[in-house]
Enzyme design. Sequence first.
Site, PDB file in Angstrom:
ATOM      1  CG  HIS A  80      -0.302   0.602   2.463  1.00  0.00           C
ATOM      2  ND1 HIS A  80       0.605  -0.098   3.218  1.00  0.00           N
ATOM      3  CD2 HIS A  80      -0.439   1.813   3.046  1.00  0.00           C
ATOM      4  CE1 HIS A  80       0.990   0.652   4.234  1.00  0.00           C
ATOM      5  NE2 HIS A  80       0.376   1.824   4.157  1.00  0.00           N
ATOM      6  CG  MET A  94      -7.605   5.958   2.048  1.00  0.00           C
ATOM      7  SD  MET A  94      -6.801   6.199   3.632  1.00  0.00           S
ATOM      8  CE  MET A  94      -6.789   7.982   3.749  1.00  0.00           C
TER       9      MET A  94
END
Length: 242
Positions: A106, A157
């Site tokens: 990530h 997100m």
Amino acid sequence: MAGASSRGGGDVAAAALRRCTATAIHSGADPAWSSRLTRPRERDGMVVVYGDARRRLERRATDGAPAVLRRSTAEEEEETRKKVTGGNGEKGEREWRVNVPVVGGHAGITIVPLFSQAVPKANLADEDIKAPTKRTQDGGTKVVQAKAGKGSATLSMAYAGALFADACLKDLNGVPDVVECSFVQSSITELPFFASKVKLGKNGVEEVLELGPMSDFEKQGLESLILELKSSIEKGIKFGNQ
């Protein structure tokens, strides 16, 4: 599904989560605080903060409902929905119509978008893929810089989390062949955990799919991420065993 905070209000959180069929836990902290963490050691502290919050919510979610199916989204899933207009915009495809699997981890070089597997097919040479790959890897950082320390890529997100939660609800309702990218325990690489395509079902991840054909540039990217992602995984396992 219900919303609940890990800060205080334990009884309220437990009551809100107890009857949920699925609980989506988005790991996060104050964006202004997290966006200021730039050095590796500071970033390591986020593992403790995020992990502790998730652990407390998971305990509340399972309190009185041991059969609850828990699903979690974390910062790495932001990268599964990055813009790809740099790679496909000039090809005439609108960004929301393009699906590019993102594998690895990530952060930074651990993020490897597989533009060679884009749907619709992009037909890009390795030289054309380099720029959008870098753009994807640095996407979150650029947002932090643009906000001047006042936040992070929270909308990305949130969007990724919403899409993943929707996918989980689909598989719970029996929709077949639901596939999303997710960071899970797997054996498709030498690493014990890896983000890749997974097939979801009523019991969670039913199958971790193979990485599939990749360009030489993408293969090099996978080789380059091993050490950094391995270090991150080891830190996460250490925290989990505490």
